[in-house]
Design a protein around this motif. Structure first.
Motif, PDB file in Angstrom:
ATOM      1  N   ALA A 199     -26.927 -29.156  18.190  1.00 34.43           N
ATOM      2  CA  ALA A 199     -25.590 -28.557  18.238  1.00 34.43           C
ATOM      3  C   ALA A 199     -24.521 -29.583  17.873  1.00 34.43           C
ATOM      4  O   ALA A 199     -23.593 -29.290  17.111  1.00 34.43           O
ATOM      5  CB  ALA A 199     -25.321 -27.983  19.622  1.00 34.43           C
ATOM      6  N   LEU A 200     -24.627 -30.798  18.419  1.00 40.91           N
ATOM      7  CA  LEU A 200     -23.670 -31.848  18.093  1.00 40.91           C
ATOM      8  C   LEU A 200     -23.701 -32.172  16.604  1.00 40.91           C
ATOM      9  O   LEU A 200     -22.652 -32.295  15.958  1.00 40.91           O
ATOM     10  CB  LEU A 200     -23.988 -33.108  18.895  1.00 40.91           C
ATOM     11  N   ALA A 201     -24.896 -32.309  16.056  1.00 44.95           N
ATOM     12  CA  ALA A 201     -25.027 -32.654  14.640  1.00 44.95           C
ATOM     13  C   ALA A 201     -24.422 -31.573  13.756  1.00 44.95           C
ATOM     14  O   ALA A 201     -23.696 -31.867  12.795  1.00 44.95           O
ATOM     15  CB  ALA A 201     -26.500 -32.872  14.292  1.00 44.95           C
ATOM     16  N   GLN A 202     -24.700 -30.320  14.075  1.00 42.14           N
ATOM     17  CA  GLN A 202     -24.152 -29.215  13.283  1.00 42.14           C
ATOM     18  C   GLN A 202     -22.628 -29.194  13.357  1.00 42.14           C
ATOM     19  O   GLN A 202     -21.948 -28.987  12.357  1.00 42.14           O
ATOM     20  CB  GLN A 202     -24.722 -27.886  13.779  1.00 42.14           C
ATOM     21  N   SER A 203     -22.104 -29.404  14.560  1.00 42.70           N
ATOM     22  CA  SER A 203     -20.656 -29.382  14.737  1.00 42.70           C
ATOM     23  C   SER A 203     -19.986 -30.515  13.968  1.00 42.70           C
ATOM     24  O   SER A 203     -18.972 -30.317  13.298  1.00 42.70           O
ATOM     25  CB  SER A 203     -20.312 -29.491  16.230  1.00 42.70           C
ATOM     26  N   ILE A 204     -20.569 -31.709  14.055  1.00 42.91           N
ATOM     27  CA  ILE A 204     -20.004 -32.862  13.346  1.00 42.91           C
ATOM     28  C   ILE A 204     -20.033 -32.641  11.840  1.00 42.91           C
ATOM     29  O   ILE A 204     -19.032 -32.847  11.141  1.00 42.91           O
ATOM     30  CB  ILE A 204     -20.773 -34.144  13.720  1.00 42.91           C
ATOM     31  N   GLU A 205     -21.163 -32.203  11.322  1.00 47.00           N
ATOM     32  CA  GLU A 205     -21.284 -31.990   9.877  1.00 47.00           C
ATOM     33  C   GLU A 205     -20.316 -30.914   9.396  1.00 47.00           C
ATOM     34  O   GLU A 205     -19.699 -31.046   8.330  1.00 47.00           O
ATOM     35  CB  GLU A 205     -22.721 -31.608   9.536  1.00 47.00           C
TER      36      GLU A 205
END
Length: 353
Positions: A199-205
């Motif tokens: 979730a963090l990775a998707q949000s950051i990207e």
């Protein structure tokens, strides 16, 4: 739910009302999302009440009361409410007359209730460790709705005694006042859960893709704790570092691209380092022109992310020579954020539903 009838006639008589009301008054499961807390307003009095409750918590301030209380009541609570109130006023949700933390936490509760619509026996509610709605009031409300089991979800990915532990403390203090106390489970820290890292990775990207610049450095800024707390065994620092390590691997970045810092220090003692403000200043002075900051330790945006990072850190970076600054929002009630909450709740309800 079925209650066995005892052989003793007197006992059977006493149990009859419970048998009659068992199906309607018990047997439900409560899910309580618990966040840190929020003042009820930005004026001096509500800020004073909130800060008094927060800074009187021995989990937060471990100093002896004989030393700390004169400082708290003689200095901190006479000056800090006005300053903190001004900070809150900048980010206040004026439409709902509340802080963003309350707005987002409510939204998380509402969306979780909808997502768990296939579990009709589950009741979802939300509470604050400090301020309103209080943990005690929500616990009582769940019990009154027939919940004889409650899953508490402290919304802190990384464990600390100053956050997760005190949220659990407060719930059990509330249960001490309830005669028919429910069974309790608490969602464990989820700092290394694949669904959270994803979730963090998707949000950051997603947020970086919408910028008109590419950050040279992305900072994962976590709320700090005093270094002595960590030295005594609080695992918070290691949890934060592990979150960043896993996130770095997920994004395919190196240690120079994604770094860890700690913010929000208070008082004179040493806190976990490196400090966010000092790091941001140094990056600007060292010639770094573009940075972004994300706050993986906060489940929703609040005063520490929106004002301390979104305003103060940005000003620090620009004054030090930096040009492009971005604050990546917390997961909040986004699709990614709700996927984390739902996954953790469904897993921890196993055996109850």
């Amino acid at each position: 739910m079925t209650l066995a009838t005892p052989a003793d006639p007197e006992a059977a008589k006493a149990l009859a009302p419970l048998q009659a009301g068992a199906s309607s008054k018990t047997g439900r499961i409560g899910v309580m999302l618990v966040n840190l807390g929020t003042p009820d307003g930005t004026d001096f009095k509500p800020m004073w009440r909130y800060l008094r409750e927060f800074l009187s918590d021995p989990r937060v301030i471990e100093l002896n009361k004989a030393i700390w209380y004169p400082i708290l009541y003689g200095l901190v609570l006479t000056t800090r409410p006005k300053k903190s109130g001004a900070n809150y006023a900048r980010i206040w949700n004026r439409e709902k007359n509340e802080s963003p933390l309350r707005t987002f936490t409510r939204a998380q509760g509402q969306k979780l209730a909808s997502a768990l619509g296939d579990l009709p026996n589950v009741v979802v509610d939300w509470a604050m460790r400090y301020g309103n709605p209080s943990t005690e009031s929500v616990a009582r409300r769940l019990v009154e709705q027939g919940c004889d089991r409650i899953l508490s979800f402290p919304l802190y990915p990384q464990y600390s005694a100053t956050t997760t532990a005190t949220a659990n403390d407060q719930l059990f203090r509330a249960l001490m006042k309830i005669r028919r106390a429910p069974a309790i489970r608490s969602v464990p820290p989820y700092y290394d859960e694949p669904v959270y890292i994803e979730a963090l990775a998707q949000s950051i990207e997603r947020h970086l893709a919408n910028l008109d610049f590419e950050p040279e450095v992305v900072i994962t800024s976590y709320h700090g704790i005093p270094k002595p707390y960590s030295d005594k065994g609080d695992p918070y620092r290691s949890h934060c570092l592990e979150t960043t390590r896993l996130l770095r691997a997920k994004l395919g970045w190196d240690e120079k691209k994604l770094i860890t810092t700690f913010q929000s220090r208070f008082g004179a003692q040493e806190w976990l380092q490196p400090y966010t403000d000092k790091t941001v200043e140094k990056l600007g002075k060292d010639g770094v022109k573009s940075i972004a900051i994300v706050n993986p330790g906060f489940s929703v945006d609040c005063i520490e992310t929106l004002d301390e990072i979104g305003r103060e850190a940005a000003e620090t970076f620009h004054h030090a020579g930096g040009e492009n600054f971005a604050h990546i929002p917390c997961l909040n009630d986004s699709a990614e954020g709700m996927a984390v909450i739902e996954a953790m709740v469904r897993r921890e309800l196993s055996g109850w539903v």
